[in-house]
Design an enzyme around this catalytic site. Structure first.
Site, PDB file in Angstrom:
ATOM      1  N   ASN A 101     -28.022 -18.893 -39.610  1.00 28.23           N
ATOM      2  CA  ASN A 101     -27.233 -19.263 -40.781  1.00 28.23           C
ATOM      3  C   ASN A 101     -25.798 -18.778 -40.675  1.00 28.23           C
ATOM      4  OD1 ASN A 101     -29.578 -20.330 -41.717  1.00 28.23           O
ATOM      5  ND2 ASN A 101     -30.029 -18.688 -43.157  1.00 28.23           N
ATOM      6  N   HIS A 118     -24.788 -18.473 -34.863  1.00 29.11           N
ATOM      7  CA  HIS A 118     -23.965 -19.674 -35.012  1.00 29.11           C
ATOM      8  C   HIS A 118     -22.651 -19.426 -35.740  1.00 29.11           C
ATOM      9  CE1 HIS A 118     -27.881 -22.223 -34.444  1.00 29.11           C
ATOM     10  NE2 HIS A 118     -27.407 -21.754 -33.313  1.00 29.11           N
ATOM     11  N   CYS A 126      -8.158 -21.001 -34.404  1.00 29.36           N
ATOM     12  CA  CYS A 126      -7.201 -22.013 -33.965  1.00 29.36           C
ATOM     13  C   CYS A 126      -7.709 -22.674 -32.676  1.00 29.36           C
ATOM     14  CB  CYS A 126      -5.828 -21.377 -33.718  1.00 29.36           C
ATOM     15  SG  CYS A 126      -4.637 -22.521 -33.001  1.00 29.36           S
ATOM     16  N   CYS A 146      -2.667 -23.343 -38.100  1.00 30.49           N
ATOM     17  CA  CYS A 146      -2.577 -21.973 -37.591  1.00 30.49           C
ATOM     18  C   CYS A 146      -1.224 -21.356 -37.932  1.00 30.49           C
ATOM     19  CB  CYS A 146      -2.772 -21.983 -36.072  1.00 30.49           C
ATOM     20  SG  CYS A 146      -2.502 -20.388 -35.284  1.00 30.49           S
ATOM     21  N   ASN A 212     -42.866 -20.698 -43.282  1.00 30.23           N
ATOM     22  CA  ASN A 212     -42.153 -21.970 -43.418  1.00 30.23           C
ATOM     23  C   ASN A 212     -42.974 -22.878 -44.325  1.00 30.23           C
ATOM     24  OD1 ASN A 212     -40.909 -24.606 -42.830  1.00 30.23           O
ATOM     25  ND2 ASN A 212     -39.951 -23.550 -41.107  1.00 30.23           N
ATOM     26  N   ALA A 230     -40.128 -18.664 -48.446  1.00 33.67           N
ATOM     27  CA  ALA A 230     -39.760 -17.332 -47.964  1.00 33.67           C
ATOM     28  C   ALA A 230     -39.468 -16.372 -49.119  1.00 33.67           C
ATOM     29  CB  ALA A 230     -38.548 -17.426 -47.041  1.00 33.67           C
TER      30      ALA A 230
HETATM   31  P1  NAD Z   1     -33.110 -26.746 -40.600  1.00 33.01           P
HETATM   32  O1  NAD Z   1     -32.367 -27.326 -41.741  1.00 33.01           O
HETATM   33  O2  NAD Z   1     -33.255 -27.529 -39.373  1.00 33.01           O
HETATM   34  O3  NAD Z   1     -34.603 -26.396 -41.075  1.00 33.01           O
HETATM   35  C1  NAD Z   1     -34.892 -25.694 -42.239  1.00 33.01           C
HETATM   36  C2  NAD Z   1     -36.315 -25.211 -42.159  1.00 33.01           C
HETATM   37  O4  NAD Z   1     -36.589 -24.404 -43.285  1.00 33.01           O
HETATM   38  C3  NAD Z   1     -37.365 -26.334 -42.152  1.00 33.01           C
HETATM   39  O5  NAD Z   1     -38.307 -26.064 -41.148  1.00 33.01           O
HETATM   40  C4  NAD Z   1     -37.997 -26.227 -43.551  1.00 33.01           C
HETATM   41  O6  NAD Z   1     -39.368 -26.591 -43.540  1.00 33.01           O
HETATM   42  C5  NAD Z   1     -37.826 -24.763 -43.862  1.00 33.01           C
HETATM   43  N1  NAD Z   1     -37.725 -24.400 -45.272  1.00 33.01           N
HETATM   44  C6  NAD Z   1     -37.071 -25.057 -46.264  1.00 33.01           C
HETATM   45  N2  NAD Z   1     -37.132 -24.358 -47.414  1.00 33.01           N
HETATM   46  C7  NAD Z   1     -37.842 -23.237 -47.141  1.00 33.01           C
HETATM   47  C8  NAD Z   1     -38.238 -22.103 -47.922  1.00 33.01           C
HETATM   48  N3  NAD Z   1     -37.899 -21.982 -49.216  1.00 33.01           N
HETATM   49  N4  NAD Z   1     -38.951 -21.129 -47.313  1.00 33.01           N
HETATM   50  C9  NAD Z   1     -39.302 -21.219 -46.006  1.00 33.01           C
HETATM   51  N5  NAD Z   1     -38.964 -22.263 -45.218  1.00 33.01           N
HETATM   52  C10 NAD Z   1     -38.242 -23.255 -45.790  1.00 33.01           C
HETATM   53  O7  NAD Z   1     -32.472 -25.327 -40.326  1.00 33.01           O
HETATM   54  P2  NAD Z   1     -32.321 -24.480 -38.988  1.00 33.01           P
HETATM   55  O8  NAD Z   1     -33.601 -24.449 -38.241  1.00 33.01           O
HETATM   56  O9  NAD Z   1     -31.679 -23.234 -39.424  1.00 33.01           O
HETATM   57  O10 NAD Z   1     -31.297 -25.277 -38.042  1.00 33.01           O
HETATM   58  C11 NAD Z   1     -30.208 -25.973 -38.517  1.00 33.01           C
HETATM   59  C12 NAD Z   1     -28.820 -25.499 -38.166  1.00 33.01           C
HETATM   60  O11 NAD Z   1     -28.170 -25.644 -39.385  1.00 33.01           O
HETATM   61  C13 NAD Z   1     -28.585 -24.079 -37.782  1.00 33.01           C
HETATM   62  O12 NAD Z   1     -27.808 -24.115 -36.645  1.00 33.01           O
HETATM   63  C14 NAD Z   1     -27.747 -23.461 -38.911  1.00 33.01           C
HETATM   64  O13 NAD Z   1     -26.572 -22.852 -38.373  1.00 33.01           O
HETATM   65  C15 NAD Z   1     -27.284 -24.606 -39.715  1.00 33.01           C
HETATM   66  N6  NAD Z   1     -27.345 -24.465 -41.180  1.00 33.01           N
HETATM   67  C16 NAD Z   1     -27.047 -23.292 -41.793  1.00 33.01           C
HETATM   68  C17 NAD Z   1     -27.128 -23.182 -43.167  1.00 33.01           C
HETATM   69  C18 NAD Z   1     -26.791 -21.870 -43.833  1.00 33.01           C
HETATM   70  O14 NAD Z   1     -26.008 -21.089 -43.291  1.00 33.01           O
HETATM   71  N7  NAD Z   1     -27.388 -21.571 -44.982  1.00 33.01           N
HETATM   72  C19 NAD Z   1     -27.507 -24.271 -43.945  1.00 33.01           C
HETATM   73  C20 NAD Z   1     -27.791 -25.473 -43.287  1.00 33.01           C
HETATM   74  C21 NAD Z   1     -27.724 -25.549 -41.913  1.00 33.01           C
HETATM   75 ZN    ZN Z   2      -2.766 -21.143 -33.045  1.00 28.62          ZN
END
Ligand code: NAD
Ligand code: ZN
Length: 242
Positions: A101, A118, A126, A146, A212, A230
């Site tokens: 995240n 990530h 920049c 920038c 999950n 979660a």
């Molecule tokens: P994803 O969106 O691909 O998958 C989310 C997962 O969470 C799914 O498997 C879903 O079943 C599960 N889920 C949904 N609600 C839930 C809950 N309440 N409790 C438990 N599980 C739950 O996300 P990912 O696997 O993190 O990959 C996606 C990419 O997206 C990552 O690279 C991330 O950087 C980015 N991302 C980040 C954010 C954030 O920072 N909050 C938000 C969206 C996407």
């Molecule tokens: Zn610059």
């Protein structure tokens, strides 16, 4: 529930617990996941916006999406799932928290040893000179420029097709290999190389517990799978650990 006790027992008899989290842990804070039904912005999929190609083609569009996400994240609060993980670290149980995240909610919940695979949505970089800085609110002018060289600023996050920061990835590999138990929480386990970290734990004889709301490609190799939100289940496990 039997699974809560089972998870607590497994955690209680482990020495080096590590967690890997994905967008799902922040879903209950109101932050859309990429693959859930609320993840769409206008008509775009994340895979069409979170890429270097999309940014090169239309930096303004990509920035508009990030401003939308920053506004949601900026008004979100850590939920009981984030807080339970921070407490597990405080109790000396959880040694590291590896997250995909970019929202920064784990740190806001009090977690300290957080490895952001990530990047962080509140850091900009920049594309020309590499200058980077933290910001606390969305930029007013987009795309932002920038202050050092006038080049384009981009969010300092890892986009699809881009390599992960080496030092963070190496530390994640270290923790995943050393863990005798990994909690895999709220990740669809399809984004590499993050999705391979649990395989390292497993290969070294560690236990995998998946939390999950739906199945993932990792489910078949997990020792215990908990089909629950979660934010609901983590506080219960913590309570059971005592
Ligand atoms: P994803 O969106 O691909 O998958 C989310 C997962 O969470 C799914 O498997 C879903 O079943 C599960 N889920 C949904 N609600 C839930 C809950 N309440 N409790 C438990 N599980 C739950 O996300 P990912 O696997 O993190 O990959 C996606 C990419 O997206 C990552 O690279 C991330 O950087 C980015 N991302 C980040 C954010 C954030 O920072 N909050 C938000 C969206 C996407
Ligand atoms: Zn610059």
């Amino acid at each position: 529930m039997e699974v809560i006790k089972e998870a607590a027992d497994l955690i209680g008899s482990s020495n080096f617990v590590v967690a890997l989290t994905g967008a799902g842990i922040s879903a209950e804070s109101g932050i859309p996941t990429f693959r859930g039904k609320n993840g769409l912005w206008r008509k775009y999929r994340a895979e069409d916006l979170a890429t270097p190609e999309a940014f090169a083609r239309n930096p303004r569009l990509v920035w508009e999406w990030y401003v939308w996400r920053m506004k949601i994240i900026g008004s979100a609060e850590p939920n009981p799932g984030h807080i339970a993980l921070a407490k597990m670290e405080e109790m000396g149980i959880l040694k590291a928290l590896i997250t995909q995240n970019v929202d920064g909610l784990h740190r806001r919940a009090g977690s300290r040893n957080v490895l952001e695979l990530h990047g962080n949505i509140w850091r900009v970089r920049c594309v020309d000179c590499g200058f980077s800085k933290m910001i606390s609110k969305p930029p007013e002018q987009i795309p932002p420029k920038c202050e050092e060289c006038g080049g384009l600023l981009r969010p300092d996050v890892v986009w699809f097709g881009e390599p992960l920061p080496k030092d963070v990835l190496n530390r994640a590999i270290y923790y995943a290999s050393r863990a005798d138990l990994m909690l895999v929480i709220g990740t669809s386990a399809v984004v590499q190389p993050a999705a391979s970290l649990p395989l390292l734990t497993k290969r070294n004889g560690g236990i995998l517990i998946e939390i999950n709301i739906s199945d993932t490609p990792l489910t078949p190799i997990c020792d215990l799978t908990i089909r629950e939100k979660a934010g609901v289940i983590l506080p219960k496990i913590l309570e059971e650990i005592g």
